[in-house]
Design a protein around this motif. Structure first.
Motif, mmCIF file in Angstrom:
data_model
loop_
_atom_site.group_PDB
_atom_site.id
_atom_site.type_symbol
_atom_site.label_atom_id
_atom_site.label_comp_id
_atom_site.label_asym_id
_atom_site.label_seq_id
_atom_site.Cartn_x
_atom_site.Cartn_y
_atom_site.Cartn_z
ATOM 1 N N ARG A 65 43.381 43.575 20.209
ATOM 2 C CA ARG A 65 43.758 43.502 18.794
ATOM 3 C C ARG A 65 43.263 42.205 18.150
ATOM 4 O O ARG A 65 42.876 42.207 16.986
ATOM 5 N N VAL A 66 43.233 41.099 18.893
ATOM 6 C CA VAL A 66 42.777 39.832 18.336
ATOM 7 C C VAL A 66 41.308 39.908 17.902
ATOM 8 O O VAL A 66 40.867 39.171 17.032
ATOM 9 N N ARG A 67 40.556 40.841 18.449
ATOM 10 C CA ARG A 67 39.143 40.996 18.096
ATOM 11 C C ARG A 67 38.949 41.767 16.786
ATOM 12 O O ARG A 67 37.855 41.810 16.261
ATOM 13 N N LYS A 68 40.011 42.412 16.316
ATOM 14 C CA LYS A 68 40.000 43.112 15.021
ATOM 15 C C LYS A 68 38.806 44.058 14.907
ATOM 16 O O LYS A 68 37.963 43.937 14.020
ATOM 17 N N LEU A 69 38.764 45.018 15.795
ATOM 18 C CA LEU A 69 37.648 45.963 15.882
ATOM 19 C C LEU A 69 37.694 47.054 14.818
ATOM 20 O O LEU A 69 36.780 47.876 14.739
ATOM 21 N N GLU A 70 38.716 47.054 13.982
ATOM 22 C CA GLU A 70 38.856 48.096 12.960
ATOM 23 C C GLU A 70 37.631 48.187 12.050
ATOM 24 O O GLU A 70 37.213 49.284 11.670
ATOM 25 N N GLN A 71 37.056 47.044 11.672
ATOM 26 C CA GLN A 71 35.898 47.056 10.774
ATOM 27 C C GLN A 71 34.694 47.726 11.439
ATOM 28 O O GLN A 71 33.961 48.471 10.794
ATOM 29 N N ASP A 123 40.736 47.587 28.153
ATOM 30 C CA ASP A 123 41.644 47.885 27.042
ATOM 31 C C ASP A 123 42.899 47.049 27.215
ATOM 32 O O ASP A 123 43.738 47.350 28.055
ATOM 33 N N VAL A 124 43.009 46.004 26.408
ATOM 34 C CA VAL A 124 44.218 45.184 26.425
ATOM 35 C C VAL A 124 45.019 45.390 25.139
ATOM 36 O O VAL A 124 45.883 44.591 24.808
ATOM 37 N N ALA A 125 44.706 46.493 24.449
ATOM 38 C CA ALA A 125 45.402 46.824 23.203
ATOM 39 C C ALA A 125 46.305 48.037 23.381
ATOM 40 O O ALA A 125 46.735 48.638 22.396
ATOM 41 N N GLY A 126 46.567 48.407 24.621
ATOM 42 C CA GLY A 126 47.497 49.500 24.873
ATOM 43 C C GLY A 126 47.069 50.841 24.302
ATOM 44 O O GLY A 126 47.903 51.642 23.905
ATOM 45 N N GLY A 127 45.770 51.086 24.215
ATOM 46 C CA GLY A 127 45.279 52.370 23.714
ATOM 47 C C GLY A 127 45.149 52.449 22.204
ATOM 48 O O GLY A 127 44.752 53.480 21.663
ATOM 49 N N TYR A 128 45.472 51.358 21.495
ATOM 50 C CA TYR A 128 45.431 51.354 20.028
ATOM 51 C C TYR A 128 44.062 51.787 19.504
ATOM 52 O O TYR A 128 43.957 52.652 18.636
ATOM 53 N N TYR A 129 42.996 51.174 20.007
ATOM 54 C CA TYR A 129 41.662 51.493 19.499
ATOM 55 C C TYR A 129 41.185 52.859 19.971
ATOM 56 O O TYR A 129 40.466 53.541 19.246
ATOM 57 N N HIS A 130 41.593 53.284 21.141
ATOM 58 C CA HIS A 130 41.272 54.643 21.586
ATOM 59 C C HIS A 130 41.849 55.653 20.597
ATOM 60 O O HIS A 130 41.189 56.622 20.214
#
Length: 178
Positions: free
Chosen positions: A29-35, A58-65
């Motif tokens: 999440r700290v990498r802010k991959l949303e963009q 994946d250290v965002a708990g599946g958020y980006y998946h």
């Protein structure tokens, strides 16, 4: 810099497929991959000659998946598991373009080049990078890659420039390898 990054392994990319982009690093999440994901989603709405792979833990708990799944771009935007460091040079060079997108925070990320940026440069990879001072030391805009603002629109435009202009991609690759 480990020797394998300085050897510029031969490209192992098949001809005629989509233009392939790589984000290599922690899926955090700290990498802010949303963009990046939003820019990729915009690109997929314009062309089917596009693929983006995220490779890393994946250290965002599946958020980006889940975010990728919600875009409906499964298969075009893929989340792949981490790879051993020794395999990185061969994997990176099997892609067309690598990404060095850095968010605006934490602020100290704006003042030092990323290790992967240096590795991509050593491997002769064209790059899409955030237009920040340390990336300007590694990427000459429109020569060996593109410098962009960290917005979905700018990232999408960079993706599409490489996809829609094969001569530009070839020239950037040649310049990056030189």
């Amino acid at each position: 810099m480990d020797d394998p990054f300085l050897e510029q392994p031969a490209q192992s990319r098949p001809a005629g497929g989509p233009v392939t982009f790589l984000y290599l690093g922690s899926i955090a999440r700290v990498r802010k991959l949303e963009q990046i994901i939003a820019g990729a989603h915009q690109a997929t709405a314009t062309t089917d000659a596009f693929r983006l792979d995220f490779i890393g833990p994946d250290v965002a708990g599946g958020y980006y998946h889940q975010l990728v799944k919600e875009t409906g771009a499964n298969g075009t935007i893929r989340m792949l598991p981490p790879v051993p460091y020794d395999d990185v040079p061969a994997i990176v060079t099997s892609y067309d373009v690598a990404l060095t997108i850095v968010p605006e925070s934490p602020p100290d990320w704006q003042y030092q080049p990323t290790i992967k940026g240096v590795e991509y440069r050593a491997l002769g990879m064209p790059v899409i990078a955030t237009d920040l001072a340390p990336n300007r030391e590694l990427v000459v805009n429109e020569v060996n890659g593109l410098l962009v603002r960290n917005t979905a629109d700018d990232i999408a435009a960079a993706f599409l420039r490489f996809v829609c202009d094969p001569a530009f991609l070839a020239q950037c690759r040649a310049n990056a390898q030189a």
